[in-house]
Write a protein that holds these residues in place. Structure first.
Motif, PDB file in Angstrom:
ATOM      1  N   GLU A 652      51.293  -3.372   3.207  1.00 48.08           N
ATOM      2  CA  GLU A 652      49.994  -3.004   2.289  1.00 48.08           C
ATOM      3  C   GLU A 652      49.386  -3.987   1.779  1.00 48.08           C
ATOM      4  O   GLU A 652      47.965  -4.145   1.796  1.00 48.08           O
ATOM      5  N   ARG A 653      49.918  -5.087   1.351  1.00 47.65           N
ATOM      6  CA  ARG A 653      49.463  -6.001   0.633  1.00 47.65           C
ATOM      7  C   ARG A 653      49.165  -7.452   1.480  1.00 47.65           C
ATOM      8  O   ARG A 653      48.395  -8.271   1.039  1.00 47.65           O
ATOM      9  N   GLN A 654      49.745  -7.688   2.604  1.00 47.64           N
ATOM     10  CA  GLN A 654      49.575  -8.744   3.134  1.00 47.64           C
ATOM     11  C   GLN A 654      49.267  -8.652   4.553  1.00 47.64           C
ATOM     12  O   GLN A 654      48.216  -8.949   5.022  1.00 47.64           O
ATOM     13  N   VAL A 655      50.052  -8.054   5.320  1.00 44.29           N
ATOM     14  CA  VAL A 655      49.903  -7.921   6.742  1.00 44.29           C
ATOM     15  C   VAL A 655      48.455  -7.065   7.117  1.00 44.29           C
ATOM     16  O   VAL A 655      47.874  -7.608   7.800  1.00 44.29           O
ATOM     17  N   VAL A 656      48.378  -6.091   6.830  1.00 38.49           N
ATOM     18  CA  VAL A 656      47.262  -5.306   7.211  1.00 38.49           C
ATOM     19  C   VAL A 656      45.868  -6.020   6.705  1.00 38.49           C
ATOM     20  O   VAL A 656      45.117  -6.340   7.520  1.00 38.49           O
ATOM     21  N   PRO A 657      45.919  -6.360   5.276  1.00 36.72           N
ATOM     22  CA  PRO A 657      44.663  -7.029   4.931  1.00 36.72           C
ATOM     23  C   PRO A 657      44.375  -8.267   5.622  1.00 36.72           C
ATOM     24  O   PRO A 657      43.041  -8.668   6.007  1.00 36.72           O
ATOM     25  N   GLU A 658      45.415  -8.987   6.091  1.00 39.77           N
ATOM     26  CA  GLU A 658      45.085  -9.938   6.913  1.00 39.77           C
ATOM     27  C   GLU A 658      44.625 -10.007   8.109  1.00 39.77           C
ATOM     28  O   GLU A 658      43.556 -10.681   8.488  1.00 39.77           O
ATOM     29  N   PRO A 668      39.739 -13.060  12.468  1.00 41.31           N
ATOM     30  CA  PRO A 668      40.894 -12.939  11.172  1.00 41.31           C
ATOM     31  C   PRO A 668      41.415 -14.262  11.267  1.00 41.31           C
ATOM     32  O   PRO A 668      42.418 -14.546  11.768  1.00 41.31           O
ATOM     33  N   CYS A 669      41.016 -15.288  10.536  1.00 44.46           N
ATOM     34  CA  CYS A 669      41.156 -16.709  10.244  1.00 44.46           C
ATOM     35  C   CYS A 669      42.604 -16.727  10.000  1.00 44.46           C
ATOM     36  O   CYS A 669      43.457 -17.457  10.675  1.00 44.46           O
ATOM     37  N   GLN A 670      42.822 -16.198   8.679  1.00 44.40           N
ATOM     38  CA  GLN A 670      44.557 -16.361   8.519  1.00 44.40           C
ATOM     39  C   GLN A 670      45.564 -15.815   9.392  1.00 44.40           C
ATOM     40  O   GLN A 670      46.477 -16.239   9.750  1.00 44.40           O
ATOM     41  N   TRP A 671      44.958 -14.515  10.265  1.00 46.00           N
ATOM     42  CA  TRP A 671      45.852 -14.099  11.212  1.00 46.00           C
ATOM     43  C   TRP A 671      45.909 -14.908  12.391  1.00 46.00           C
ATOM     44  O   TRP A 671      47.215 -15.064  12.903  1.00 46.00           O
ATOM     45  N   LEU A 672      44.902 -15.489  12.677  1.00 44.12           N
ATOM     46  CA  LEU A 672      44.716 -16.345  13.920  1.00 44.12           C
ATOM     47  C   LEU A 672      45.744 -17.709  13.570  1.00 44.12           C
ATOM     48  O   LEU A 672      46.251 -18.465  14.427  1.00 44.12           O
ATOM     49  N   SER A 673      45.782 -18.308  12.186  1.00 45.23           N
ATOM     50  CA  SER A 673      46.446 -19.374  11.774  1.00 45.23           C
ATOM     51  C   SER A 673      47.905 -19.181  12.133  1.00 45.23           C
ATOM     52  O   SER A 673      48.581 -19.996  12.743  1.00 45.23           O
ATOM     53  N   ARG A 674      48.356 -17.810  11.752  1.00 45.69           N
ATOM     54  CA  ARG A 674      49.865 -17.465  12.104  1.00 45.69           C
ATOM     55  C   ARG A 674      50.019 -17.548  13.537  1.00 45.69           C
ATOM     56  O   ARG A 674      51.116 -18.094  13.986  1.00 45.69           O
ATOM     57  N   ILE A 675      49.054 -17.005  14.371  1.00 39.64           N
ATOM     58  CA  ILE A 675      49.479 -17.046  15.799  1.00 39.64           C
ATOM     59  C   ILE A 675      49.549 -18.395  16.222  1.00 39.64           C
ATOM     60  O   ILE A 675      50.493 -18.512  17.096  1.00 39.64           O
ATOM     61  N   ARG A 676      48.570 -19.394  16.026  1.00 38.33           N
ATOM     62  CA  ARG A 676      48.660 -20.712  16.174  1.00 38.33           C
ATOM     63  C   ARG A 676      49.974 -21.187  15.948  1.00 38.33           C
ATOM     64  O   ARG A 676      50.799 -21.859  16.962  1.00 38.33           O
ATOM     65  N   GLU A 677      50.611 -21.131  14.904  1.00 39.56           N
ATOM     66  CA  GLU A 677      51.800 -21.623  14.206  1.00 39.56           C
ATOM     67  C   GLU A 677      52.897 -20.842  15.048  1.00 39.56           C
ATOM     68  O   GLU A 677      53.910 -21.549  15.500  1.00 39.56           O
ATOM     69  N   SER A 678      52.912 -19.791  15.382  1.00 39.90           N
ATOM     70  CA  SER A 678      53.972 -18.928  15.969  1.00 39.90           C
ATOM     71  C   SER A 678      53.985 -19.388  17.436  1.00 39.90           C
ATOM     72  O   SER A 678      55.155 -19.602  17.983  1.00 39.90           O
ATOM     73  N   ILE A 679      52.800 -19.522  18.084  1.00 38.71           N
ATOM     74  CA  ILE A 679      52.994 -20.124  19.631  1.00 38.71           C
ATOM     75  C   ILE A 679      53.387 -21.277  19.614  1.00 38.71           C
ATOM     76  O   ILE A 679      54.072 -21.633  20.409  1.00 38.71           O
TER      77      ILE A 679
END
Length: 834
Positions: A652-658, A668-679
């Protein structure tokens, strides 16, 4: 089974042999350059089955002839074959030229290579199949040994009430991409073994996996009785007696097949304890070849055996009643191994003198192997706890079990979009060596990542709609407007795995109303795709399946959730390529590793998982989200409720809003930042290429070298070590401590310990100072230096340690010592000073 000789004989059809060769090499299952060939032969059949051999067996001669008449079509075939036969230096040839390793025999109860060869259940087969493919990519000389199942693992359907139904369609070998193994004279290679007083025939098959081979055994020979022919019918079906018979065929029959093929692997890798009888048969064949005792043969060969355990709870190991073991192995033990039956049973028991204790296959694997490993760092710790009873009085952290974290075969699981993006950034051969470099991956832009994710999600929604339409029709459910099923623009969450209580697939259902609010949020909705089977004998797991099916019937979630039936490899590939967020909710530490979440990495999916298995070592806040506190809480319902609430809150507070927070370009810049780091951080680290390189460097090469050393000069070292072990066992009780003194000065504790070695030479002993380590992975053992013996036979040992810890933290101990022996694996004696 039918059609035991699947050969197409179309004389005078030029190019047919090449086409058949291409279809019978499973390299097409991860190199998609040949997809267009099978598409052009029968597009619908290819999309449905992903089985080129079946297509060749189905299409008309005229269709094949017309395509082969086109020069460009034949040229594509030849180019694909050239790639299959590519003899360029592989990673193994470049990194380890002239090594003692010529062959690794990899035994597994199941292999997941392609849906066209359905001889798998789940995670264990996934690991085996991916490691076989990586062996081909890297040139590591591995051959696989498994069983060909007449029906395989069950297929799943749902009835009108949402209950799981188990179905067992037949695997026709004539439709599978395999061929019978034949001797030089054309005769089918068949073997005989003895089970419970009768000899039975075993048929052998070959599957080509790129550069490697997988050999499969089955019992469906008409020379066998009806009961014998059913031994290899079902994977993980039947009772304990059926399982024992299957494991005898796998272990004993598998090693005999290698010998019949003229193969002599230096290393035998047991993928779980099911195949542990192979260590007995390897020793038996060695004693037969060299005319030596079983004890010496096992001492020589065990150094070349590696046991990988995948089990996170002791109850998960196969155990067999002593009476059942006597029924099926008395002849083998007494007449072929030259062992009393009770001696063989002792190899699978914690207490050798307990005649009622069941025979544990994992214990046999431990006692027959030179190396043991778990499949994640956390699972290594869990395994040391599980096997600690086999090493009494040894500290748990010194139980000789390491860890090699599993990885996935990236080319098998990446989408077409991901493959194109990675190829452009890192080259076509990125997974055939040491892996892609982070700076190469960092060159990929946010725009490219988001375009990839958008296309992958769109394709997933289309595929799920097609699957669901077929499911609705086949299960006679009310029809539904497919345009209302899922939305390609919505955050897509996936949960797909075996439905078992410890995996907690109902954790998301803990508060149904809260889940509904997440699904139906008018501004930021999410949608959920479920898939998974419960074992036919697991009634609690089946109840969890029904629980979800009941929930999905609620009108307010219609179109927001889909539960796809009959989860298989092809479906898994489609899901991991398009899912945005992969959820995993096991009870820590019961997920030994888990690989499903690894498969989304290359495709830009993110993980939201319990801190268990691989995620316990992979997680950081920059790459995804975590459930739990990293501690064990058992099956406490209150803890489940707490973790469910935390999961809802994070969504509710982090995943979906991001996911829905977009910039001016709609990304979604913050979401894409996680994708980049994960990959960048995780994809190379949790690829099977890294796993196999670790196995090769730290296990296969040392095992091959150790085996060669013990076998050299007519087993001279092996005989020396066996005699040493026997002497240690016989004389250990004569060793004792004398006086112990400690002085503290200049910030040092100085210990002096008197030892009476009894009937053992002092050089066969190591005296150590031991303290409990303060931090995980820290060594707190110091070897003491000896002087003597004196006239009374006393040897005085001394050592000094920093006085940063109290002197009382340290305890002297004596352990056996020989430079060629693994202690405590091969000599578990230990004496503590009291």
């Amino acid at each position: 089974m039918s059609d035991a000789n699947p050969v197409i004989t179309w004389p005078n059809v030029e190019g047919m042999d090449a086409l058949a060769e291409l279809a019978l090499n499973l390299h097409w299952s991860w190199n998609h350059a040949s997809d267009e060939i099978w598409e052009s032969l029968d597009s619908e059949l290819w999309q449905t089955t992903q089985n080129p051999w079946l297509i060749l067996r189905t299409v008309s001669k005229e269709k094949v002839k017309s395509l082969l008449a086109a020069p460009e079509f034949r040229q594509r075939i030849q180019e694909r074959l050239r790639q299959n036969h590519e003899s360029a230096d592989t990673w193994f040839q470049q990194k380890h030229p002239g090594s003692a390793l010529s062959s690794v025999a990899y035994f597994s109860m199941e292999f997941m290579l392609t849906e066209a060869l359905p001889i798998y259940s789940g995670g264990l087969g996934n690991v085996a199949g991916d490691q076989m493919k990586a062996a081909s990519d890297l040139g590591v000389p591995v051959v696989g040994i498994g069983l060909l199942y007449g029906q395989g693992y069950f297929r799943q359907a749902f009835d009108l009430d949402g209950n799981q139904q188990a179905l067992y369609p037949v695997n026709d070998p004539g439709q599978l991409p395999i061929r019978p193994l034949r001797q030089a004279n054309g005769e089918w290679l068949r073997l005989q073994i003895q089970l419970a007083g009768s000899k039975i025939w075993i048929r052998s098959w070959e599957a080509s996996v790129g550069r490697t081979k997988l050999y499969l055994l089955d019992m469906n020979d008409f020379a066998n009785t009806a009961a014998q022919r059913c031994i290899t019918s079902q994977l993980y079906g039947g009772d304990a007696e059926m399982r024992l018979k299957q494991e005898l065929v796998l272990g004993i029959g598998g090693w005999r097949l290698l010998r019949a093929l003229g193969l002599h692997p230096e290393v035998c890798h047991l993928n779980e304890g099911h195949a542990a009888f192979a260590v007995l048969e390897r020793a038996r064949s060695y004693m037969e070849d060299h005319k030596i005792s079983f004890d010496l043969a096992l001492n020589v060969t065990r150094s070349g055996n590696l046991f990988t355990t995948h089990t996170a709870v002791a109850a998960g190991f196969d155990r067999f009643d002593p009476g059942l073991m006597r029924k099926y192995l008395r002849h083998y033990a007494e007449d072929e191994l030259g062992l009393p039956m009770e001696d063989l049973l002792a190899m699978g028991r914690q207490n050798a003198d307990d005649r009622l204790e069941p025979f544990n296959m994992a214990y046999l694997a431990v006692r027959g192997s030179g190396q043991i490993n778990g499949v994640s760092k956390l699972h290594g710790q869990v395994s040391r706890h599980i096997f600690q009873p086999l090493f009494p009085r040894w500290p748990e952290h010194e139980v000789p079990i390491g860890a090699v974290t599993n990885g996935i075969h990236v080319p098998t699981w990446d989408s077409a979009e991901a493959d194109a993006l990675w190829t452009n950034a890192c080259g076509k051969k990125r997974w055939r060596g040491d892996g892609p470099q982070k700076d190469e991956i960092h060159r990929i832009t946010d725009e490219q990542f988001w375009q990839m994710r958008t296309l992958e999600r769109k394709r997933l929604v289309e595929r799920v709609r097609r699957r669901y339409a077929h499911q609705v029709a086949s299960e006679y459910l009310p029809s539904q407007d497919l345009s209302e099923v899922l939305d390609e623009h919505v955050l897509t969450v996936g949960f797909a795995r075996r439905f078992a209580t410890y995996k907690r697939p109902n954790l998301l259902l803990h508060d149904p109303e809260r889940l509904i609010r997440l699904l139906r949020d008018p501004q930021r909705p999410l949608q959920l795709i479920l898939a998974g089977k419960a074992h036919p004998q697991d009634l609690p797991g089946q109840a969890l399946v029904k629980m979800w099916n009941d929930f999905i019937k609620r009108p307010e979630v219609k179109g927001h959730i889909v539960f796809l039936s009959d989860y298989d490899m092809q479906m898994a590939q489609e899901l991991v390529q398009g899912i945005d967020l992969w959820i995993n909710t096991p009870r820590r530490p019961w997920e030994a590793c888990g690989t499903s979440g690894m498969k989304v990495l290359v495709n830009g999916g993110l993980n939201f998982s319990e801190l268990d298995g691989w995620w316990a070592e992979a997680y950081s806040p920059q790459v995804g989200w975590a459930i739990g506190d990293g501690l064990e809480h058992g099956d406490d319902p209150a803890r489940d409720a707490l973790e469910a609430d935390a999961m809802y809150t994070l969504l509710e507070r982090q995943v979906v809003p991001e996911f829905y927070q977009r910039n001016e370009q709609g990304m979604p810049c913050q979401w894409l930042s996680r994708i980049r780091e994960s990959i960048c951080r995780l994809t190379p680290e949790f690829s099977v290429g890294r796993t196999l390189r670790d196995y090769t460097k730290h296990h296969y090469l040392p095992a091959a070298s150790g085996y060669a050393q013990r076998a050299a000069n007519e087993n001279a070292l092996g005989a020396e070590l066996l005699a040493w072990q026997q002497t240690i066992a016989r004389q250990w009780n004569t060793v004792r401590f004398g006086t112990v003194s400690v002085e503290t000065h200049d910030n040092l504790h100085v210990f002096r310990v008197q030892v009476l070695p009894g009937d053992l030479p002092p050089d066969d002993l190591r005296v150590e100072l031991y303290a409990e380590p303060l931090r995980e992975g820290e060594s707190a053992v110091q070897t003491m230096t000896g002087k003597g013996p004196d006239a009374k036979g006393i040897v005085t040992y001394s050592a000094q340690v920093a006085a940063s810890r109290a002197a009382s933290d340290y305890t002297p101990r004596i352990v056996p010592y020989h430079p060629g022996v693994s202690v405590p694996l091969e000599a578990g004696q230990i004496l503590w000073q009291r």
